[in-house]
Scaffold this motif. Structure first.
Motif, PDB file in Angstrom:
ATOM      1  N   GLU A  45      90.303  13.725  34.746  1.00 16.45           N
ATOM      2  CA  GLU A  45      89.048  12.958  34.726  1.00 16.45           C
ATOM      3  C   GLU A  45      88.283  13.114  36.042  1.00 16.45           C
ATOM      4  OE1 GLU A  45      90.261   8.981  33.704  1.00 16.45           O
ATOM      5  OE2 GLU A  45      90.581   9.517  31.595  1.00 16.45           O
ATOM      6  N   ALA A  46      88.985  13.051  37.161  1.00 15.16           N
ATOM      7  CA  ALA A  46      88.333  13.213  38.471  1.00 15.16           C
ATOM      8  C   ALA A  46      87.758  14.619  38.612  1.00 15.16           C
ATOM      9  CB  ALA A  46      89.329  12.925  39.593  1.00 15.16           C
ATOM     10  N   PHE A  47      88.481  15.602  38.110  1.00 10.32           N
ATOM     11  CA  PHE A  47      87.975  16.967  38.198  1.00 10.32           C
ATOM     12  C   PHE A  47      86.712  17.130  37.358  1.00 10.32           C
ATOM     13  CE2 PHE A  47      87.633  21.394  36.958  1.00 10.32           C
ATOM     14  CZ  PHE A  47      87.615  21.995  38.201  1.00 10.32           C
ATOM     15  N   ARG A  48      86.724  16.597  36.141  1.00  5.13           N
ATOM     16  CA  ARG A  48      85.520  16.676  35.294  1.00  5.13           C
ATOM     17  C   ARG A  48      84.326  15.999  35.952  1.00  5.13           C
ATOM     18  NH1 ARG A  48      89.248  16.536  31.032  1.00  5.13           N
ATOM     19  NH2 ARG A  48      89.313  14.288  30.913  1.00  5.13           N
ATOM     20  N   ALA A  49      84.581  14.930  36.689  1.00 10.46           N
ATOM     21  CA  ALA A  49      83.520  14.199  37.383  1.00 10.46           C
ATOM     22  C   ALA A  49      83.176  14.855  38.730  1.00 10.46           C
ATOM     23  CB  ALA A  49      83.943  12.747  37.610  1.00 10.46           C
ATOM     24  N   ARG A  50      83.895  15.925  39.077  1.00  8.66           N
ATOM     25  CA  ARG A  50      83.718  16.618  40.363  1.00  8.66           C
ATOM     26  C   ARG A  50      83.909  15.654  41.540  1.00  8.66           C
ATOM     27  NH1 ARG A  50      79.275  19.630  41.726  1.00  8.66           N
ATOM     28  NH2 ARG A  50      80.660  21.158  42.645  1.00  8.66           N
ATOM     29  N   ASN A  51      84.845  14.743  41.398  1.00  5.18           N
ATOM     30  CA  ASN A  51      85.112  13.716  42.396  1.00  5.18           C
ATOM     31  C   ASN A  51      86.393  14.073  43.158  1.00  5.18           C
ATOM     32  OD1 ASN A  51      85.683  11.416  43.859  1.00  5.18           O
ATOM     33  ND2 ASN A  51      85.210  10.006  42.191  1.00  5.18           N
ATOM     34  N   ALA A  52      86.240  14.786  44.251  1.00  2.00           N
ATOM     35  CA  ALA A  52      87.393  15.236  45.029  1.00  2.00           C
ATOM     36  C   ALA A  52      88.218  14.060  45.555  1.00  2.00           C
ATOM     37  CB  ALA A  52      86.943  16.120  46.180  1.00  2.00           C
ATOM     38  N   ALA A  53      87.568  13.007  45.982  1.00  2.00           N
ATOM     39  CA  ALA A  53      88.293  11.850  46.529  1.00  2.00           C
ATOM     40  C   ALA A  53      89.213  11.229  45.488  1.00  2.00           C
ATOM     41  CB  ALA A  53      87.305  10.814  47.053  1.00  2.00           C
ATOM     42  N   ALA A  54      88.787  11.212  44.231  1.00  2.00           N
ATOM     43  CA  ALA A  54      89.600  10.617  43.172  1.00  2.00           C
ATOM     44  C   ALA A  54      90.776  11.506  42.757  1.00  2.00           C
ATOM     45  CB  ALA A  54      88.725  10.303  41.958  1.00  2.00           C
ATOM     46  N   LEU A  55      90.802  12.730  43.225  1.00  2.00           N
ATOM     47  CA  LEU A  55      91.926  13.632  42.941  1.00  2.00           C
ATOM     48  C   LEU A  55      93.127  13.363  43.843  1.00  2.00           C
ATOM     49  CD1 LEU A  55      90.012  17.028  42.629  1.00  2.00           C
ATOM     50  CD2 LEU A  55      91.285  15.899  40.799  1.00  2.00           C
ATOM     51  N   GLY A  76     104.386  21.594  43.581  1.00  2.00           N
ATOM     52  CA  GLY A  76     103.541  22.531  44.325  1.00  2.00           C
ATOM     53  C   GLY A  76     102.113  22.541  43.817  1.00  2.00           C
ATOM     54  N   MET A  77     101.954  22.465  42.508  1.00  2.00           N
ATOM     55  CA  MET A  77     100.607  22.417  41.929  1.00  2.00           C
ATOM     56  C   MET A  77      99.892  21.145  42.370  1.00  2.00           C
ATOM     57  SD  MET A  77     101.522  23.790  38.115  1.00  2.00           S
ATOM     58  CE  MET A  77      99.859  23.984  37.505  1.00  2.00           C
ATOM     59  N   ALA A  78     100.609  20.030  42.303  1.00  3.87           N
ATOM     60  CA  ALA A  78     100.023  18.750  42.714  1.00  3.87           C
ATOM     61  C   ALA A  78      99.671  18.770  44.202  1.00  3.87           C
ATOM     62  CB  ALA A  78     100.987  17.609  42.397  1.00  3.87           C
ATOM     63  N   GLU A  79     100.519  19.398  45.004  1.00  5.91           N
ATOM     64  CA  GLU A  79     100.231  19.492  46.434  1.00  5.91           C
ATOM     65  C   GLU A  79      98.974  20.328  46.677  1.00  5.91           C
ATOM     66  OE1 GLU A  79     102.452  20.392  50.635  1.00  5.91           O
ATOM     67  OE2 GLU A  79     103.176  21.480  48.862  1.00  5.91           O
ATOM     68  N   GLU A  80      98.833  21.425  45.954  1.00  5.75           N
ATOM     69  CA  GLU A  80      97.623  22.243  46.108  1.00  5.75           C
ATOM     70  C   GLU A  80      96.374  21.434  45.751  1.00  5.75           C
ATOM     71  OE1 GLU A  80      95.372  25.938  44.013  1.00  5.75           O
ATOM     72  OE2 GLU A  80      97.523  26.156  44.312  1.00  5.75           O
ATOM     73  N   ILE A  81      96.455  20.665  44.673  1.00 10.21           N
ATOM     74  CA  ILE A  81      95.316  19.828  44.276  1.00 10.21           C
ATOM     75  C   ILE A  81      95.022  18.796  45.351  1.00 10.21           C
ATOM     76  CG2 ILE A  81      94.529  18.092  42.607  1.00 10.21           C
ATOM     77  CD1 ILE A  81      96.141  19.741  40.471  1.00 10.21           C
ATOM     78  N   GLU A  82      96.071  18.128  45.830  1.00  8.78           N
ATOM     79  CA  GLU A  82      95.882  17.096  46.857  1.00  8.78           C
ATOM     80  C   GLU A  82      95.257  17.665  48.127  1.00  8.78           C
ATOM     81  OE1 GLU A  82      98.410  14.065  49.737  1.00  8.78           O
ATOM     82  OE2 GLU A  82      99.509  15.428  48.419  1.00  8.78           O
ATOM     83  N   MET A  83      95.820  18.749  48.632  1.00  9.99           N
ATOM     84  CA  MET A  83      95.348  19.285  49.913  1.00  9.99           C
ATOM     85  C   MET A  83      93.943  19.880  49.795  1.00  9.99           C
ATOM     86  SD  MET A  83      97.774  18.182  51.568  1.00  9.99           S
ATOM     87  CE  MET A  83      97.342  18.704  53.192  1.00  9.99           C
ATOM     88  N   THR A  84      93.663  20.543  48.697  1.00  9.07           N
ATOM     89  CA  THR A  84      92.326  21.096  48.489  1.00  9.07           C
ATOM     90  C   THR A  84      91.314  19.968  48.322  1.00  9.07           C
ATOM     91  OG1 THR A  84      93.259  23.082  47.488  1.00  9.07           O
ATOM     92  CG2 THR A  84      90.929  22.633  47.045  1.00  9.07           C
ATOM     93  N   ALA A  85      91.699  18.935  47.596  1.00 13.00           N
ATOM     94  CA  ALA A  85      90.803  17.785  47.408  1.00 13.00           C
ATOM     95  C   ALA A  85      90.517  17.109  48.750  1.00 13.00           C
ATOM     96  CB  ALA A  85      91.409  16.796  46.422  1.00 13.00           C
ATOM     97  N   ARG A  86      91.527  16.967  49.585  1.00 10.74           N
ATOM     98  CA  ARG A  86      91.306  16.372  50.917  1.00 10.74           C
ATOM     99  C   ARG A  86      90.312  17.211  51.729  1.00 10.74           C
ATOM    100  NH1 ARG A  86      94.856  12.262  52.223  1.00 10.74           N
ATOM    101  NH2 ARG A  86      96.738  12.128  50.952  1.00 10.74           N
ATOM    102  N   ARG A  87      90.482  18.527  51.679  1.00  7.68           N
ATOM    103  CA  ARG A  87      89.553  19.401  52.392  1.00  7.68           C
ATOM    104  C   ARG A  87      88.147  19.284  51.813  1.00  7.68           C
ATOM    105  NH1 ARG A  87      87.759  23.883  50.885  1.00  7.68           N
ATOM    106  NH2 ARG A  87      89.482  24.463  49.532  1.00  7.68           N
ATOM    107  N   CYS A  88      88.046  19.200  50.494  1.00  3.00           N
ATOM    108  CA  CYS A  88      86.729  19.060  49.851  1.00  3.00           C
ATOM    109  C   CYS A  88      86.051  17.754  50.258  1.00  3.00           C
ATOM    110  CB  CYS A  88      86.859  19.145  48.336  1.00  3.00           C
ATOM    111  SG  CYS A  88      87.247  20.794  47.726  1.00  3.00           S
ATOM    112  N   VAL A  89      86.827  16.693  50.396  1.00  2.00           N
ATOM    113  CA  VAL A  89      86.265  15.416  50.840  1.00  2.00           C
ATOM    114  C   VAL A  89      85.721  15.567  52.263  1.00  2.00           C
ATOM    115  CG1 VAL A  89      86.828  13.031  51.482  1.00  2.00           C
ATOM    116  CG2 VAL A  89      87.664  13.970  49.312  1.00  2.00           C
ATOM    117  N   GLU A  90      86.504  16.195  53.122  1.00  2.00           N
ATOM    118  CA  GLU A  90      86.092  16.370  54.517  1.00  2.00           C
ATOM    119  C   GLU A  90      84.848  17.251  54.650  1.00  2.00           C
ATOM    120  OE1 GLU A  90      89.514  17.843  56.578  1.00  2.00           O
ATOM    121  OE2 GLU A  90      90.647  16.006  56.251  1.00  2.00           O
ATOM    122  N   THR A  91      84.758  18.280  53.827  1.00  2.44           N
ATOM    123  CA  THR A  91      83.631  19.214  53.926  1.00  2.44           C
ATOM    124  C   THR A  91      82.493  18.866  52.964  1.00  2.44           C
ATOM    125  OG1 THR A  91      84.657  20.738  52.342  1.00  2.44           O
ATOM    126  CG2 THR A  91      85.107  21.107  54.702  1.00  2.44           C
TER     127      THR A  91
END
Length: 146
Positions: A45-55, A76-91
């Motif tokens: 749902e967060a991905f569909r909404a393009r909401n990185a913080a909610a990921l 590992g997949m969840a970690e990739e989502i978490e870390m990429t989402a954190r970077r997306c929030v920051e940028t």
């Protein structure tokens, strides 16, 4: 994407967790199943909404719970989502680059749970304990030389 070459389940870690949890194991595995479905739904749902913080939170939760059961590909997949989402929030970017991982997450969870359930079943055949004896050694040779 280093998780792709990771085994779905580390049976050594799964057995360790089973031993540590004892009688509570099946109940905790059930919680993992429920929480996993909730986390994956929230991620989708967060991905569909393009909401990185909610990921971040559901991915973080799924990462830790998966690792507890030795489900390292899912973790590992969840970690990739978490870390990429954190970077997306920051940028302040959208999480579009995660599409392949998010799409592959639910099938990975389903396959992982099927394996965990199969091994966790009280009716599942267990590997016989050998207690230091080779499996192909006939039992009649016990105590005999040569």
């Amino acid at each position: 994407m280093s998780y792709q070459s990771t085994d779905l389940v580390s049976w050594t870690d799964f057995a360790r967790t089973r031993g540590e949890l004892g009688a509570a194991f099946l109940r905790i595995l059930g919680y993992f199943r429920e929480d996993g479905v909730k986390s994956i739904t929230a991620i989708e749902e967060a991905f569909r909404a393009r909401n990185a913080a909610a990921l971040v939170t559901p991915a973080h939760t799924l990462k830790g719970e998966s690792a507890q059961f030795g489900a390292y590909r899912l973790s590992g997949m969840a970690e990739e989502i978490e870390m990429t989402a954190r970077r997306c929030v920051e940028t302040r970017e959208g999480p579009d680059e995660l599409i392949e991982t998010v799409v592959a997450l639910r099938p990975c969870f389903t396959e992982t749970m099927a394996l965990l359930d199969r091994d966790a079943s009280p009716l599942a055949p267990r590997r016989p304990a050998t207690f230091g004896r080779r499996v192909d050694t006939p039992a009649t040779s016990f105590g005999r030389a040569g």
